[in-house]
Design a protein around this motif. Structure first.
Motif, PDB file in Angstrom:
ATOM      1  N   PRO A  47     -12.940  20.756   3.354  1.00 44.43           N
ATOM      2  CA  PRO A  47     -13.841  21.691   4.024  1.00 44.43           C
ATOM      3  C   PRO A  47     -14.012  22.967   3.201  1.00 44.43           C
ATOM      4  CG  PRO A  47     -12.106  20.939   5.523  1.00 44.43           C
ATOM      5  CD  PRO A  47     -11.756  20.444   4.159  1.00 44.43           C
ATOM      6  N   GLY A  48     -15.255  23.421   3.084  1.00 44.16           N
ATOM      7  CA  GLY A  48     -15.538  24.659   2.380  1.00 44.16           C
ATOM      8  C   GLY A  48     -15.743  24.517   0.889  1.00 44.16           C
ATOM      9  N   VAL A  49     -15.573  23.317   0.341  1.00 43.47           N
ATOM     10  CA  VAL A  49     -15.793  23.096  -1.091  1.00 43.47           C
ATOM     11  C   VAL A  49     -17.259  22.745  -1.307  1.00 43.47           C
ATOM     12  CG1 VAL A  49     -15.262  21.604  -3.062  1.00 43.47           C
ATOM     13  CG2 VAL A  49     -13.426  22.378  -1.541  1.00 43.47           C
ATOM     14  N   HIS A  50     -17.896  23.457  -2.252  1.00 43.62           N
ATOM     15  CA  HIS A  50     -19.312  23.230  -2.529  1.00 43.62           C
ATOM     16  C   HIS A  50     -19.564  22.644  -3.898  1.00 43.62           C
ATOM     17  CE1 HIS A  50     -21.095  25.044   1.061  1.00 43.62           C
ATOM     18  NE2 HIS A  50     -19.991  25.766   1.072  1.00 43.62           N
ATOM     19  N   ASP A  51     -18.659  22.830  -4.833  1.00 47.81           N
ATOM     20  CA  ASP A  51     -18.891  22.310  -6.184  1.00 47.81           C
ATOM     21  C   ASP A  51     -17.549  22.184  -6.893  1.00 47.81           C
ATOM     22  OD1 ASP A  51     -20.599  21.463  -8.324  1.00 47.81           O
ATOM     23  OD2 ASP A  51     -20.370  23.426  -9.257  1.00 47.81           O
ATOM     24  N   VAL A  52     -17.364  21.077  -7.602  1.00 51.70           N
ATOM     25  CA  VAL A  52     -16.155  20.857  -8.388  1.00 51.70           C
ATOM     26  C   VAL A  52     -16.586  20.467  -9.793  1.00 51.70           C
ATOM     27  CG1 VAL A  52     -14.023  19.529  -8.629  1.00 51.70           C
ATOM     28  CG2 VAL A  52     -14.935  20.005  -6.346  1.00 51.70           C
ATOM     29  N   ARG A  53     -16.096  21.203 -10.792  1.00 48.54           N
ATOM     30  CA  ARG A  53     -16.421  20.917 -12.190  1.00 48.54           C
ATOM     31  C   ARG A  53     -15.121  20.763 -12.969  1.00 48.54           C
ATOM     32  NH1 ARG A  53     -18.998  24.871 -10.141  1.00 48.54           N
ATOM     33  NH2 ARG A  53     -17.876  26.506 -11.233  1.00 48.54           N
ATOM     34  N   VAL A  54     -15.011  19.673 -13.702  1.00 48.51           N
ATOM     35  CA  VAL A  54     -13.827  19.436 -14.516  1.00 48.51           C
ATOM     36  C   VAL A  54     -14.277  19.299 -15.958  1.00 48.51           C
ATOM     37  CG1 VAL A  54     -11.858  17.934 -14.945  1.00 48.51           C
ATOM     38  CG2 VAL A  54     -12.683  18.249 -12.600  1.00 48.51           C
ATOM     39  N   ASP A  55     -13.732  20.119 -16.833  1.00 49.66           N
ATOM     40  CA  ASP A  55     -14.013  20.049 -18.265  1.00 49.66           C
ATOM     41  C   ASP A  55     -12.806  19.401 -18.933  1.00 49.66           C
ATOM     42  OD1 ASP A  55     -14.245  20.559 -21.044  1.00 49.66           O
ATOM     43  OD2 ASP A  55     -15.506  22.312 -20.641  1.00 49.66           O
ATOM     44  N   VAL A  56     -12.980  18.151 -19.360  1.00 49.10           N
ATOM     45  CA  VAL A  56     -11.884  17.387 -19.949  1.00 49.10           C
ATOM     46  C   VAL A  56     -11.398  18.037 -21.240  1.00 49.10           C
ATOM     47  CG1 VAL A  56     -11.229  15.137 -20.912  1.00 49.10           C
ATOM     48  CG2 VAL A  56     -12.647  15.249 -18.850  1.00 49.10           C
ATOM     49  N   GLU A  72      -4.912  27.613  -1.494  1.00 48.92           N
ATOM     50  CA  GLU A  72      -3.705  26.783  -1.523  1.00 48.92           C
ATOM     51  C   GLU A  72      -4.028  25.337  -1.153  1.00 48.92           C
ATOM     52  OE1 GLU A  72      -0.719  27.636  -2.739  1.00 48.92           O
ATOM     53  OE2 GLU A  72      -1.688  29.519  -3.273  1.00 48.92           O
ATOM     54  N   GLN A  73      -5.027  25.156  -0.321  1.00 53.90           N
ATOM     55  CA  GLN A  73      -5.459  23.810   0.055  1.00 53.90           C
ATOM     56  C   GLN A  73      -6.044  23.088  -1.167  1.00 53.90           C
ATOM     57  OE1 GLN A  73      -8.601  23.852   2.978  1.00 53.90           O
ATOM     58  NE2 GLN A  73      -8.167  21.768   3.638  1.00 53.90           N
ATOM     59  N   ILE A  74      -6.752  23.814  -2.000  1.00 52.70           N
ATOM     60  CA  ILE A  74      -7.340  23.235  -3.213  1.00 52.70           C
ATOM     61  C   ILE A  74      -6.223  22.853  -4.179  1.00 52.70           C
ATOM     62  CG2 ILE A  74      -8.922  23.614  -5.134  1.00 52.70           C
ATOM     63  CD1 ILE A  74     -10.214  23.685  -2.244  1.00 52.70           C
ATOM     64  N   LYS A  75      -5.285  23.771  -4.385  1.00 57.19           N
ATOM     65  CA  LYS A  75      -4.147  23.487  -5.272  1.00 57.19           C
ATOM     66  C   LYS A  75      -3.366  22.272  -4.804  1.00 57.19           C
ATOM     67  CE  LYS A  75      -2.982  28.181  -6.776  1.00 57.19           C
ATOM     68  NZ  LYS A  75      -1.895  29.171  -6.715  1.00 57.19           N
ATOM     69  N   ALA A  76      -3.142  22.175  -3.504  1.00 54.17           N
ATOM     70  CA  ALA A  76      -2.382  21.053  -2.954  1.00 54.17           C
ATOM     71  C   ALA A  76      -3.102  19.727  -3.210  1.00 54.17           C
ATOM     72  CB  ALA A  76      -2.150  21.262  -1.463  1.00 54.17           C
ATOM     73  N   ALA A  77      -4.414  19.715  -3.064  1.00 55.65           N
ATOM     74  CA  ALA A  77      -5.179  18.487  -3.288  1.00 55.65           C
ATOM     75  C   ALA A  77      -5.112  18.062  -4.751  1.00 55.65           C
ATOM     76  CB  ALA A  77      -6.626  18.680  -2.860  1.00 55.65           C
ATOM     77  N   ILE A  78      -5.177  19.031  -5.663  1.00 56.26           N
ATOM     78  CA  ILE A  78      -5.076  18.730  -7.093  1.00 56.26           C
ATOM     79  C   ILE A  78      -3.693  18.177  -7.403  1.00 56.26           C
ATOM     80  CG2 ILE A  78      -5.074  19.752  -9.416  1.00 56.26           C
ATOM     81  CD1 ILE A  78      -7.205  21.753  -8.311  1.00 56.26           C
ATOM     82  N   ASP A  79      -2.677  18.797  -6.848  1.00 55.05           N
ATOM     83  CA  ASP A  79      -1.305  18.360  -7.052  1.00 55.05           C
ATOM     84  C   ASP A  79      -1.084  16.952  -6.491  1.00 55.05           C
ATOM     85  OD1 ASP A  79       1.488  18.962  -7.875  1.00 55.05           O
ATOM     86  OD2 ASP A  79       1.863  18.789  -5.723  1.00 55.05           O
ATOM     87  N   GLU A  80      -1.571  16.704  -5.291  1.00 54.44           N
ATOM     88  CA  GLU A  80      -1.429  15.394  -4.661  1.00 54.44           C
ATOM     89  C   GLU A  80      -2.143  14.301  -5.444  1.00 54.44           C
ATOM     90  OE1 GLU A  80      -2.486  15.631  -0.519  1.00 54.44           O
ATOM     91  OE2 GLU A  80      -1.036  17.249  -0.181  1.00 54.44           O
ATOM     92  N   ALA A  81      -3.186  14.688  -6.190  1.00 61.30           N
ATOM     93  CA  ALA A  81      -3.909  13.721  -7.031  1.00 61.30           C
ATOM     94  C   ALA A  81      -3.137  13.435  -8.321  1.00 61.30           C
ATOM     95  CB  ALA A  81      -5.297  14.244  -7.356  1.00 61.30           C
ATOM     96  N   GLY A  82      -2.034  14.165  -8.538  1.00 58.32           N
ATOM     97  CA  GLY A  82      -1.182  13.917  -9.694  1.00 58.32           C
ATOM     98  C   GLY A  82      -1.392  14.821 -10.881  1.00 58.32           C
ATOM     99  N   PHE A  83      -2.014  15.971 -10.656  1.00 64.96           N
ATOM    100  CA  PHE A  83      -2.298  16.900 -11.750  1.00 64.96           C
ATOM    101  C   PHE A  83      -1.615  18.242 -11.493  1.00 64.96           C
ATOM    102  CE2 PHE A  83      -5.555  13.755 -11.445  1.00 64.96           C
ATOM    103  CZ  PHE A  83      -5.696  13.343 -12.752  1.00 64.96           C
TER     104      PHE A  83
END
Length: 86
Positions: A47-56, A72-83
């Motif tokens: 919720p509240g995310v409008h755009d995600v950009r990843v530069d490899v 913190e919710q964004i950080k947690a999701a990134i961490d849970e994805a293994g990054f």
């Protein structure tokens, strides 16, 4: 959408209704477009995310969020994805 290796991976939401903030993270765990796609899949539905950009190549993640979204919710999701965020 995943493009050629090293390309940006984007998710966009065309409806922007409130003040936006851009969060920028870096992760040495980003190695390929598959990594980028995993991050986009983990973060974009929040919720509240409008755009995600990843530069490899730069190993960075930029997330445009509504002002009321908890980073913190964004950080947690990134961490849970293994990054791990550097």
């Amino acid at each position: 959408m995943v493009n050629a290796p090293g390309a940006m991976v984007n998710f966009s939401d065309s409806q922007r209704t409130s003040t936006m903030n851009t969060l920028t993270y870096s992760s040495n765990d980003i190695h390929c477009d598959g990594c980028a796609a995993s991050i986009v899949r983990a973060v974009s539905p929040l919720p509240g995310v409008h755009d995600v950009r990843v530069d490899v190549d730069a190993k960075t993640i930029q997330v445009d969020i509504e002002e009321t979204t908890d980073p913190e919710q964004i950080k947690a999701a990134i961490d849970e994805a293994g990054f791990e965020i550097a």
